[in-house]
Write an enzyme that holds these catalytic residues in place. Structure first.
Site, PDB file in Angstrom:
ATOM      1  N   SER A 155       1.532   7.233   7.966  1.00  0.00           N
ATOM      2  CA  SER A 155       1.262   6.721   6.656  1.00  0.00           C
ATOM      3  C   SER A 155      -0.417   7.214   6.289  1.00  0.00           C
ATOM      4  O   SER A 155      -0.504   7.421   5.169  1.00  0.00           O
ATOM      5  CB  SER A 155       1.402   5.245   6.403  1.00  0.00           C
ATOM      6  OG  SER A 155       0.824   4.680   7.555  1.00  0.00           O
TER       7      SER A 155
ATOM      8  N   ASP B 185      -7.005   4.582  11.594  1.00  0.00           N
ATOM      9  CA  ASP B 185      -5.990   5.654  11.373  1.00  0.00           C
ATOM     10  C   ASP B 185      -6.588   6.497  10.237  1.00  0.00           C
ATOM     11  O   ASP B 185      -6.526   7.787  10.336  1.00  0.00           O
ATOM     12  CB  ASP B 185      -4.691   5.075  11.049  1.00  0.00           C
ATOM     13  CG  ASP B 185      -3.730   4.508  12.136  1.00  0.00           C
ATOM     14  OD1 ASP B 185      -4.519   3.915  13.270  1.00  0.00           O
ATOM     15  OD2 ASP B 185      -2.832   4.160  12.033  1.00  0.00           O
TER      16      ASP B 185
HETATM   17  C1  MEV Z   1      -1.575   1.188  13.701  1.00  0.00           C
HETATM   18  O1  MEV Z   1      -1.510   2.671  13.743  1.00  0.00           O
HETATM   19  C2  MEV Z   1      -2.754   0.536  14.441  1.00  0.00           C
HETATM   20  C3  MEV Z   1      -2.965  -0.712  14.553  1.00  0.00           C
HETATM   21  O2  MEV Z   1      -4.198  -1.169  15.378  1.00  0.00           O
HETATM   22  C4  MEV Z   1      -3.148  -1.277  13.187  1.00  0.00           C
HETATM   23  C5  MEV Z   1      -4.573  -0.609  12.583  1.00  0.00           C
HETATM   24  O3  MEV Z   1      -5.528  -0.564  13.235  1.00  0.00           O
HETATM   25  O4  MEV Z   1      -4.593  -0.649  11.288  1.00  0.00           O
HETATM   26  C6  MEV Z   1      -1.805  -1.625  15.069  1.00  0.00           C
END
Ligand code: MEV
Length: 354
Positions: A120, A164
């Site tokens: 995403s 991310d």
């Molecule tokens: C999701 O790829 C990673 C999490 O740490 C959520 C985030 O950092 O936004 C679970």
């Protein structure tokens, strides 16, 4: 027509804890989402997603998600894919000062949706980049990362860190702690990714950790302990030569910390039997370490192994649907066949988001 692509990522350490202000170290990998954007005469948005489901789908709408036509793919998949594209369009319109700009958008992704590899974020980063360039208002990387974060934050109802989106924008290994985001030096680590063919619900998984953390002091301590693992890992990375192949001692230490991190994520309830089985298959094959990557619940694990043993073992593991080596992507977002030529001129090579 304007085309951009952005990479997915694996978490070396720190997912989930990063949501509560602990540091995390995600690494961009050479698997990309590519978004093609063409401006329209009207204010409609037409989204064609080619690799997000087996058959792909196309939707067109003018006034929000409630009026989308029915399509012959699972509603959750359409909502997830279109929700992120919607949020990217909103950010691009706002950045370009063009609130009713319409677009034909095609998404092609090599990154499985919801599997922990940052699909995403890659779609949002590439989408905002392509749409703003299409409108003649290219963004520098710092603003692009910030707007991509805001898009993810909106879709995930406030349950998103900058990790991310910053990693997908900048490429390479990055360190994220709250609003402090930067690239860090890292050698090309021998990542092996195992994919169980499934996906987790990031929102639900993050909410589950939040609930545990609110309820039990020891769960809050577990989140802090993940932060300690990240700090130990990053000091090991900082001492390594980024241009040389990582030595055995470094891999052994990073692997031990990855194993520790997976154990704590498991304790926080975000692993699954398929992820655990793949982690154990990798360890038994001689990987230096292995852990789930991303939100968990299903999807991918990442292991460290410079030999072919882990890939071979995962290929023979019933729960593993796909296995591949993931090279570090040092480039981040890039223009593909740009028509305006302006984007790369305006961009820096990385930096901090505050
Ligand atoms: C999701 O790829 C990673 C999490 O740490 C959520 C985030 O950092 O936004 C679970």
């Amino acid at each position: 027509m304007t085309v951009s692509s952005a990479p997915g990522k694996v978490y070396l350490f720190g997912e989930h804890a990063v949501v509560y202000g602990e540091p995390a170290v995600p690494c961009a990998i050479e698997r990309r989402a590519t978004v093609t954007v063409e401006a329209r005469e009207d204010d409609h948005i037409r989204v064609e997603a080619q690799d997000l489901s087996l058959d792909g789908f196309t939707v067109e709408y003018a006034d929000g998600t409630d009026h989308r036509p029915d399509v012959d793919v699972p509603a959750g998949l359409v909502d997830a894919a279109v929700g992120y594209v919607d949020a990217a369009v909103e950010q691009a319109r706002e950045a370009a000062g063009a609130p009713s700009a319409g677009f034909d958008i095609t998404v092609e992704s090599e990154i499985p949706l919801g599997a922990g590899l940052g699909s995403s974020a890659a779609v949002v980063v590439a989408g905002i980049d392509a749409a703003t360039r299409e409108l003649g208002e290219p963004l520098d990387r710092t603003e692009l990362a910030d707007r991509a974060y805001r898009a993810e934050y909106d879709v995930q109802e406030g349950q998103a860190s900058r990790a991310d989106t910053f990693c997908s924008t900048m490429g390479g290994a990055v360190r994220v702690e709250g609003d402090d985001c930067r690239r860090i030096d890292a050698p090309n680590l021998p990542f092996v990714v195992g994919f169980d063919g499934g996906a987790g619900d990031t929102g639900e998984l993050v909410a589950g950790v939040r609930q545990l953390r609110d309820e039990y002091d020891f769960a809050a301590d577990t989140v802090e302990n993940i932060g300690d693992i990240v700090r130990a890992g990053e000091s090991r990375l900082a001492a390594a030569d980024p241009s040389a192949d990582p030595d055995e001692e470094l891999l052994a230490e990073l692997g031990r910390l990855m194993d520790f991190d997976h154990g704590l994520l498991e304790a926080l309830g975000v692993s699954s039997r398929t992820l655990d089985n793949m982690v154990w298959a990798a360890r038994e094959a001689g990987a230096h370490g292995a852990k789930l990557t991303g939100a968990g619940g299903g999807g991918c694990i990442v292991a460290l192994d410079e030999t072919p043993e882990t890939s071979t073992a995962l290929r023979y593991t019933a729960e593993c649907h796909d296995v591949f080596r993931a090279e570090l992507d040092r480039e981040g977002v890039r223009a593909e066949g740009a028509t305006d030529g302006a984007a790369s001129d305006k961009r820096g090579t990385g930096g901090e988001v505050t």
